[in-house]
Design a protein around this motif. Sequence first.
Motif, mmCIF file in Angstrom:
data_model
loop_
_atom_site.group_PDB
_atom_site.id
_atom_site.type_symbol
_atom_site.label_atom_id
_atom_site.label_comp_id
_atom_site.label_asym_id
_atom_site.label_seq_id
_atom_site.Cartn_x
_atom_site.Cartn_y
_atom_site.Cartn_z
ATOM 1 N N VAL A 5 -9.616 32.595 -4.312
ATOM 2 C CA VAL A 5 -9.854 33.242 -3.023
ATOM 3 C C VAL A 5 -8.787 32.771 -2.044
ATOM 4 C CG1 VAL A 5 -11.485 33.553 -1.118
ATOM 5 C CG2 VAL A 5 -12.343 33.343 -3.474
ATOM 6 N N GLY A 6 -7.960 33.685 -1.581
ATOM 7 C CA GLY A 6 -6.958 33.348 -0.578
ATOM 8 C C GLY A 6 -7.608 33.292 0.793
ATOM 9 N N LEU A 7 -7.247 32.288 1.573
ATOM 10 C CA LEU A 7 -7.755 32.161 2.946
ATOM 11 C C LEU A 7 -6.552 32.063 3.873
ATOM 12 C CD1 LEU A 7 -10.233 31.636 4.882
ATOM 13 C CD2 LEU A 7 -9.776 29.213 4.540
ATOM 14 N N THR A 8 -6.469 32.979 4.825
ATOM 15 C CA THR A 8 -5.301 32.992 5.696
ATOM 16 C C THR A 8 -5.699 33.381 7.111
ATOM 17 O OG1 THR A 8 -2.981 33.699 5.819
ATOM 18 C CG2 THR A 8 -4.601 35.402 5.238
ATOM 19 N N GLY A 14 -7.825 29.032 13.403
ATOM 20 C CA GLY A 14 -8.832 28.060 12.963
ATOM 21 C C GLY A 14 -9.139 28.131 11.483
ATOM 22 N N LYS A 15 -8.144 28.557 10.690
ATOM 23 C CA LYS A 15 -8.386 28.717 9.253
ATOM 24 C C LYS A 15 -8.665 27.387 8.556
ATOM 25 C CE LYS A 15 -3.432 29.119 8.654
ATOM 26 N NZ LYS A 15 -3.280 28.904 10.098
ATOM 27 N N THR A 16 -8.075 26.288 9.030
ATOM 28 C CA THR A 16 -8.339 24.985 8.407
ATOM 29 C C THR A 16 -9.779 24.554 8.671
ATOM 30 O OG1 THR A 16 -6.009 24.410 8.673
ATOM 31 C CG2 THR A 16 -7.495 22.610 8.168
ATOM 32 N N ILE A 31 -5.203 23.241 0.429
ATOM 33 C CA ILE A 31 -4.545 23.578 1.693
ATOM 34 C C ILE A 31 -3.031 23.466 1.473
ATOM 35 C CG2 ILE A 31 -4.261 22.962 4.139
ATOM 36 C CD1 ILE A 31 -7.206 22.170 4.148
ATOM 37 N N ALA A 32 -2.391 24.629 1.385
ATOM 38 C CA ALA A 32 -0.982 24.700 0.972
ATOM 39 C C ALA A 32 -0.063 23.885 1.885
ATOM 40 C CB ALA A 32 -0.535 26.159 0.909
ATOM 41 N N ASP A 33 -0.292 23.932 3.201
ATOM 42 C CA ASP A 33 0.570 23.187 4.128
ATOM 43 C C ASP A 33 0.514 21.684 3.881
ATOM 44 O OD1 ASP A 33 1.583 25.378 5.363
ATOM 45 O OD2 ASP A 33 0.466 25.175 7.232
ATOM 46 N N GLU A 34 -0.696 21.178 3.661
ATOM 47 C CA GLU A 34 -0.862 19.738 3.415
ATOM 48 C C GLU A 34 -0.179 19.336 2.115
ATOM 49 O OE1 GLU A 34 -4.978 18.607 3.533
ATOM 50 O OE2 GLU A 34 -5.200 19.099 5.675
ATOM 51 N N SER A 112 -3.534 29.325 3.022
ATOM 52 C CA SER A 112 -2.103 29.426 3.310
ATOM 53 C C SER A 112 -1.885 30.278 4.551
ATOM 54 C CB SER A 112 -1.359 30.041 2.121
ATOM 55 O OG SER A 112 -0.014 30.291 2.469
ATOM 56 N N ALA A 113 -1.102 29.756 5.489
ATOM 57 C CA ALA A 113 -0.813 30.494 6.726
ATOM 58 C C ALA A 113 0.027 31.739 6.439
ATOM 59 C CB ALA A 113 -0.085 29.580 7.709
ATOM 60 N N ILE A 114 0.837 31.670 5.378
ATOM 61 C CA ILE A 114 1.799 32.754 5.114
ATOM 62 C C ILE A 114 1.496 33.433 3.769
ATOM 63 C CG2 ILE A 114 3.698 32.011 6.607
ATOM 64 C CD1 ILE A 114 4.781 30.371 4.261
ATOM 65 N N LEU A 115 0.218 33.643 3.524
ATOM 66 C CA LEU A 115 -0.232 34.245 2.260
ATOM 67 C C LEU A 115 0.384 35.629 2.067
ATOM 68 C CD1 LEU A 115 -2.557 33.417 0.087
ATOM 69 C CD2 LEU A 115 -3.782 35.311 1.136
#
Length: 199
Positions: A5-8, A14-16, A31-34, A112-115
């Motif tokens: 499940v992609g979350l963006t 406030g996605k995190t 969490i892709a950024d982390e 991911s912010a940039i999904l």
Amino acid sequence: MSIIVGLTGGIGSGKTTVAKLFEKHGVPIYIADERARMIMDQPEVVQAVQQIFKTSVINEFGLLDRARIKALVFDDKTLLEQLNQVVHPRVKKDFEDWLAAQHNSPFVIKESAILFENGLEKDCDVVILVVAAEEVRIERVMARDGVSKEQVLKIIDNQMKDEEKIGRSQYIIENNNKKTIESDIISIIRDINLKNHLI
């Protein structure tokens, strides 16, 4: 195999926070950024990133100066693409290794912010989009990052618009008020688990 499940969502949506609430309900979260930050601290990645830039982007601790890199790539798409070519394949491999360890979970969340921007939604079975009113997003980012309203608006303008993302997402969470989103999350978990059971 777990459902992915992609979350963006855009900056300040406030996605995190939403991801952590899914985690609270037992859903494994990536969490892709982390993970990308951890990968960028690896010595071979530090050297590979430094080769992209003409000026030094390594700080006194031998780690990448993220603020400097951010400033250098913000208005230079070529540099950003080169940076992504170093980091993204490593994050992809890291996610695959992490996913293999989650075999007992019916579904996992990849935040991911940039999904959509990076075409990562094609690797997901379902996409959840987190949205919030622009003024709420601006206030959150100003408080979190200590930046001006103009700086936040510039970032928002550079990101894909929510209207475009909505048409490509299966679930939408409106995150203007944290008190109301947990019930949305519980119903989404039930829905995904039900669909998973029917497959």
